[in-house]
Scaffold this motif. Structure first.
Motif, PDB file in Angstrom:
ATOM      1  N   VAL A 252      -2.306  -1.895 -10.065  1.00 22.82           N
ATOM      2  CA  VAL A 252      -2.640  -0.902  -9.046  1.00 22.82           C
ATOM      3  C   VAL A 252      -4.145  -0.931  -8.766  1.00 22.82           C
ATOM      4  O   VAL A 252      -4.962  -0.759  -9.673  1.00 22.82           O
ATOM      5  N   HIS A 253      -4.498  -1.104  -7.509  1.00 26.71           N
ATOM      6  CA  HIS A 253      -5.893  -1.218  -7.089  1.00 26.71           C
ATOM      7  C   HIS A 253      -6.237  -0.043  -6.174  1.00 26.71           C
ATOM      8  O   HIS A 253      -5.500   0.235  -5.220  1.00 26.71           O
ATOM      9  N   VAL A 254      -7.343   0.620  -6.448  1.00 23.20           N
ATOM     10  CA  VAL A 254      -7.771   1.766  -5.642  1.00 23.20           C
ATOM     11  C   VAL A 254      -8.681   1.285  -4.516  1.00 23.20           C
ATOM     12  O   VAL A 254      -9.774   0.766  -4.758  1.00 23.20           O
TER      13      VAL A 254
ATOM     14  N   LYS B 220      -3.250   6.324  -8.471  1.00 21.77           N
ATOM     15  CA  LYS B 220      -3.050   5.301  -9.500  1.00 21.77           C
ATOM     16  C   LYS B 220      -2.514   5.926 -10.782  1.00 21.77           C
ATOM     17  O   LYS B 220      -1.565   5.403 -11.391  1.00 21.77           O
ATOM     18  N   ARG B 221      -3.081   7.061 -11.207  1.00 19.75           N
ATOM     19  CA  ARG B 221      -2.602   7.734 -12.413  1.00 19.75           C
ATOM     20  C   ARG B 221      -1.130   8.089 -12.298  1.00 19.75           C
ATOM     21  O   ARG B 221      -0.356   7.956 -13.263  1.00 19.75           O
TER      22      ARG B 221
ATOM     23  N   THR C 224      -1.890  -1.281  -3.685  1.00 14.06           N
ATOM     24  CA  THR C 224      -3.115  -0.534  -3.424  1.00 14.06           C
ATOM     25  C   THR C 224      -2.751   0.923  -3.148  1.00 14.06           C
ATOM     26  O   THR C 224      -1.704   1.222  -2.573  1.00 14.06           O
ATOM     27  N   VAL C 225      -3.633   1.810  -3.602  1.00 13.23           N
ATOM     28  CA  VAL C 225      -3.493   3.244  -3.357  1.00 13.23           C
ATOM     29  C   VAL C 225      -4.836   3.778  -2.881  1.00 13.23           C
ATOM     30  O   VAL C 225      -5.868   3.109  -2.968  1.00 13.23           O
TER      31      VAL C 225
ATOM     32  N   SER D   6      -1.199  -0.609 -15.170  1.00 14.36           N
ATOM     33  CA  SER D   6      -2.489  -0.184 -14.615  1.00 14.36           C
ATOM     34  C   SER D   6      -3.174  -1.305 -13.839  1.00 14.36           C
ATOM     35  O   SER D   6      -3.734  -1.074 -12.762  1.00 14.36           O
TER      36      SER D   6
ATOM     37  N   VAL E 131       0.974   4.903 -12.708  1.00 13.89           N
ATOM     38  CA  VAL E 131       0.955   4.444 -14.096  1.00 13.89           C
ATOM     39  C   VAL E 131       1.843   5.344 -14.962  1.00 13.89           C
ATOM     40  O   VAL E 131       2.535   4.873 -15.870  1.00 13.89           O
TER      41      VAL E 131
ATOM     42  N   THR F  47       0.845  -1.194   0.000  1.00 12.38           N
ATOM     43  CA  THR F  47       0.000   0.000   0.000  1.00 12.38           C
ATOM     44  C   THR F  47       0.877   1.240   0.000  1.00 12.38           C
ATOM     45  O   THR F  47       1.768   1.384   0.841  1.00 12.38           O
TER      46      THR F  47
ATOM     47  N   THR G 170      -7.860   7.320  -7.282  1.00 13.25           N
ATOM     48  CA  THR G 170      -7.580   7.211  -8.707  1.00 13.25           C
ATOM     49  C   THR G 170      -6.436   8.134  -9.099  1.00 13.25           C
ATOM     50  O   THR G 170      -5.628   7.815  -9.980  1.00 13.25           O
TER      51      THR G 170
END
Length: 335
Positions: free
Chosen positions: A159-161, A146-147, A139-140, A156, A150, A79, A143
């Motif tokens: 990475v899980h939001v 995540k951007r 995990t972040v 992409s 990436v 995380t 969004t």
């Protein structure tokens, strides 16, 4: 908290780099040298992992690349809660006080530093952190985060939001709304001076109160502002209950902004800038363009007349369910 909720589903064991005397761990706990190091430093996890034999290892915001390198053979989820994996500077806020939407690279990032020696050191560390992160599912909080990952080459689908949720804020008796509240680290990137400027411009009779501490505390206290320092959850709930509005003008790009969720849960309007992940939870009527102090003052004047109902923006049960599903996927992929 998340750990307490996980106890219903797993046997837990915590490894940490340091302990907090005010926090009692809810499960067995062990200190590991250099686990909390901000740069690459030797760390030995073998004995602890062998003794506990975990099905999965969940790493939270560890910045020592050696830790992640030591975990590549184990089912591991990482995380990331802030910018230090993809920005060597002030959290996507440049030296000349602009937001940064560029992906990390040496030629651009060096302009955010006044010392070339320091830049080279922190850039090397940040790149090492990012490289050590690449093998793992991540995990972040938003969004936005995540951007950013990436953009620096993380896949992409890696990475899980999973957003945070409000925890341990008790219900408190109703209070008269007698203050404007700022909650968080009292630093320039968090926007303490922008909060003061907007409050003065709005000419609101309610005092501006700061809940937290940091490098700007003495400056704020010298200017006559009340500063509470860090508070217990009960004390913080009491501050929210007295707030006509919370002001949150973050210069750095907020990974998410949990203060906004806490205020919403207490029925307090939040006036904030479009900063990082904040747009993913903030209400449009109190969301102001980044850097616009006059707009912040205008919305602050409007916000003190609002009386929103308390709302839990994020359901904690949904968060735990998402996390447990992800755990199962990580374990399966490593088998």
């Amino acid at each position: 908290s998340l750990i307490s909720r996980q106890k219903a589903h797993h046997e837990l064991f915590i490894l940490a780099g340091r302990s907090d005397p005010d926090i009692v761990p809810p499960c067995p706990f062990e200190l590991i040298d250099n686990l909390d190091a901000a740069k690459c430093a030797p760390v030995d996890l073998t004995d602890s992992i062998s003794r506990f034999g975990p099905d999965i290892i969940h790493v939270h915001n560890v910045m020592n690349p050696a830790v992640l390198r030591a975990l590549t053979l184990y089912p591991t989820l990482v995380t990331i809660q802030d910018h230090r994996m993809f920005c060597p500077g002030k959290g996507k806020w440049t030296l000349d006080e602009r937001t940064c939407s560029d992906a990390m690279n040496s030629s651009l990032c060096k302009d955010c530093f006044t010392s070339n020696d320091y830049f080279e050191t922190i850039m090397e560390t940040t790149q090492a952190r990012l490289q050590s992160l690449r093998p793992f599912p991540i995990t972040v909080l938003s969004t936005y985060m995540k951007r950013e990952l990436v953009a620096v080459g993380i896949a992409s689908d890696q990475v899980h939001v999973i957003p945070p949720y409000v925890h341990d804020l008790p219900e408190v008796d109703a209070h008269a709304k007698d203050r404007i509240l700022f909650v968080g680290r009292l630093t320039a990137p968090k926007g303490v001076h922008a909060a003061v400027a907007a409050w003065k411009m709005a000419k609101i009779e309610l005092p501006l109160v700061f809940a937290g501490t940091g490098s700007e505390r003495n400056t704020l206290e010298s200017a006559g502002f009340e500063v509470t320092g860090w508070l217990s959850r009960e004390e913080l709930a009491g501050q929210y209950a007295r707030a006509a509005a919370v002001i949150m003008p973050s210069y750095w790009q907020e990974p998410y902004g949990i203060v906004g969720l806490e205020a919403a849960a207490m029925g307090v309007p939040v006036v904030t800038w479009k900063s990082g992940g904040i747009s993913e939870w903030a209400t449009p009527e109190t969301l102001v363009q980044w850097g616009d102090i006059a707009g912040l003052a205008t919305e602050l004047l409007a916000a003190v007349k609002l009386n929103p109902e308390p709302v839990d923006v994020i359901n904690p049960n949904n968060v735990v369910t998402e996390l447990l599903t992800l755990y199962a996927d990580v374990i399966h992929q490593k088998q």
